[in-house]
Write a protein that holds these residues in place. Structure first.
Motif, PDB file in Angstrom:
ATOM      1  N   SER A  99       3.860   9.046  -3.233  1.00  8.81           N
ATOM      2  CA  SER A  99       5.283   8.782  -3.447  1.00  8.81           C
ATOM      3  C   SER A  99       5.511   7.341  -3.888  1.00  8.81           C
ATOM      4  CB  SER A  99       6.069   9.068  -2.170  1.00  8.81           C
ATOM      5  OG  SER A  99       5.974  10.429  -1.802  1.00  8.81           O
ATOM      6  N   PHE A 100       4.777   6.412  -3.292  1.00 11.98           N
ATOM      7  CA  PHE A 100       4.894   5.006  -3.675  1.00 11.98           C
ATOM      8  C   PHE A 100       4.520   4.817  -5.142  1.00 11.98           C
ATOM      9  CE2 PHE A 100       2.689   0.938  -4.266  1.00 11.98           C
ATOM     10  CZ  PHE A 100       3.717   0.058  -3.976  1.00 11.98           C
ATOM     11  N   GLN A 149       9.522  -3.431  -3.970  1.00 12.88           N
ATOM     12  CA  GLN A 149       9.011  -2.152  -3.481  1.00 12.88           C
ATOM     13  C   GLN A 149       7.618  -2.306  -2.889  1.00 12.88           C
ATOM     14  OE1 GLN A 149      10.823   0.464  -3.264  1.00 12.88           O
ATOM     15  NE2 GLN A 149       9.247   1.806  -2.430  1.00 12.88           N
ATOM     16  N   TRP A 150       6.822  -3.160  -3.478  1.00 14.68           N
ATOM     17  CA  TRP A 150       5.475  -3.385  -2.960  1.00 14.68           C
ATOM     18  C   TRP A 150       5.526  -4.052  -1.589  1.00 14.68           C
ATOM     19  CZ3 TRP A 150       0.623  -2.057  -3.334  1.00 14.68           C
ATOM     20  CH2 TRP A 150      -0.356  -2.897  -2.777  1.00 14.68           C
ATOM     21  N   ARG A 209       3.131   1.176   4.671  1.00 15.72           N
ATOM     22  CA  ARG A 209       3.126   2.645   4.674  1.00 15.72           C
ATOM     23  C   ARG A 209       2.087   3.166   3.693  1.00 15.72           C
ATOM     24  NH1 ARG A 209       8.161   5.917   2.434  1.00 15.72           N
ATOM     25  NH2 ARG A 209       7.213   5.151   0.516  1.00 15.72           N
ATOM     26  N   ASP A 210       1.926   2.491   2.568  1.00 18.06           N
ATOM     27  CA  ASP A 210       0.934   2.920   1.589  1.00 18.06           C
ATOM     28  C   ASP A 210      -0.484   2.797   2.154  1.00 18.06           C
ATOM     29  OD1 ASP A 210       0.051   3.603  -1.144  1.00 18.06           O
ATOM     30  OD2 ASP A 210      -0.729   1.562  -1.156  1.00 18.06           O
ATOM     31  N   THR A 267       7.991  -3.957   0.599  1.00 21.76           N
ATOM     32  CA  THR A 267       8.613  -3.113   1.613  1.00 21.76           C
ATOM     33  C   THR A 267       7.808  -1.856   1.915  1.00 21.76           C
ATOM     34  OG1 THR A 267       9.974  -2.029  -0.088  1.00 21.76           O
ATOM     35  CG2 THR A 267      10.923  -3.920   1.061  1.00 21.76           C
ATOM     36  N   SER A 268       6.919  -1.426   1.015  1.00 22.83           N
ATOM     37  CA  SER A 268       6.215  -0.155   1.198  1.00 22.83           C
ATOM     38  C   SER A 268       4.713  -0.307   1.332  1.00 22.83           C
ATOM     39  CB  SER A 268       6.504   0.780   0.013  1.00 22.83           C
ATOM     40  OG  SER A 268       7.876   1.017  -0.099  1.00 22.83           O
ATOM     41  N   ARG A 269       4.232  -1.531   1.308  1.00 25.28           N
ATOM     42  CA  ARG A 269       2.779  -1.709   1.303  1.00 25.28           C
ATOM     43  C   ARG A 269       2.128  -1.188   2.581  1.00 25.28           C
ATOM     44  NH1 ARG A 269       0.776  -7.663   0.398  1.00 25.28           N
ATOM     45  NH2 ARG A 269       2.083  -7.916   2.255  1.00 25.28           N
ATOM     46  N   GLY A 296       2.686   9.495   1.406  1.00 22.58           N
ATOM     47  CA  GLY A 296       3.267   8.179   1.152  1.00 22.58           C
ATOM     48  C   GLY A 296       2.651   7.435  -0.020  1.00 22.58           C
TER      49      GLY A 296
END
Length: 297
Positions: free
Chosen positions: A218-219, A286-287, A293-294, A289-291, A215
């Protein structure tokens, strides 16, 4: 006496840190922030680069709304991003999985895939011309040799767009592979062994274990690839020049033509500011929504 000494030590450490940061901040201010501020100010003016500009407020931005070439370039940029980003990441992940396995001559294959990273965008586009030139290109020569019809890579809109995408993939896959390979080599092999003992197949281990654990990689790659795709210039400029009939015109090539060919620098600056805003908005979304998971990946 210990407290003043500790306070002086903290101040000394802070001063040392600022001293190390000062050159970088100075370079950032001179070569990024100052030109950016200049471009933003220029976007509110009408100027041809000679003499003082005339202040028109949001006139250049209102002009964008009714500019069909702006919307065509935006659509081309979005299509390029939507095609190149997932393909380059998927191909990079596939190559990383192969090169992380017990494959003969792995260093050779890694070097071949990474080699395009050492070539500039302009040189990459020139290589693309050797391959995709519709009159004397290598690919059309091979097609003609086996009796297949030649492809109009420069005069056909879809073919020209496809040539830009293919050359970009050749250039970017190695970078994606390198990041994914580093991520794969940082994973705990015991997790794969445990999943294998539990009866998970190769596809199940890939989809439910490897991909989630990658993850953070990918991020990072998603942000980098989208920003690159929205700011692509050199390959398009050299390979197609935005043609034919604006079929491969993207936002950066349109801004370049507007500012330096048509000499409408205020409008060109407005195009650049809009492109910057789009990139910042995407990165922020994106940051957000994906933070999580990162952080957990």
């Amino acid at each position: 006496m210990s407290r003043p000494t500790a306070s002086r030590q903290r101040r000394a450490e802070a001063a040392t840190a600022y001293a190390f940061l000062a050159p970088n901040v100075l370079v950032l201010a001179l070569f990024v922030l100052l030109p950016l501020g200049w471009a933003v100010g220029l976007s509110f003016q009408r100027t041809d680069g000679f003499g003082a500009g005339r202040w028109i407020g949001f006139g250049n931005y209102l002009r964008l709304v009714g500019d069909p070439l702006f919307w065509r370039s935006t659509l081309n940029t979005v299509a390029f991003t939507v095609i190149v980003t997932p393909l380059s990441m998927a191909l990079g992940l596939g190559a990383a999985l192969l090169l992380n396995a017990a494959l003969p001559a792995r260093p050779v294959f890694r070097s071949v895939l990474i080699m395009p990273m050492a070539v500039s965008g302009v040189a990459t586009a020139l290589i693309g011309l050797l391959v995709f030139d519709q009159n004397n290109g290598i690919l059309n020569g091979l097609l003609g040799a086996v009796g297949l019809p030649r492809i109009d890579w420069q005069s056909g809109g879809a073919a020209a767009f496809a040539s830009v995408v293919l050359i970009t993939l050749w250039w970017r896959v190695g970078f994606n592979m390198l990041i994914y390979l580093a991520g794969l080599q940082g994973l705990d092999p015991g997790l794969q062994e445990a999943a294998l003992l539990d009866g998970a197949g190769w596809w199940q281990r890939l989809w439910y274990l490897t991909v989630p654990l990658l993850g953070p990689a990918s991020f990072f790659l998603l942000i980098i690839n989208v920003i690159y795709s929205f700011s692509v210039f050199d390959i398009v400029f050299v390979l197609t020049g935005g043609g034919p009939q604006n079929a491969t015109s993207v936002l950066v090539t349109y801004a370049y033509d507007t500012a330096f060919v048509s000499r409408d620098q205020g409008y060109g600056a407005a195009l650049g500011v809009v492109l910057l805003i789009i990139s910042l908005v995407f990165t922020a979304v994106q940051w957000r929504t994906s933070r999580n998971r990162d952080q957990t990946g």
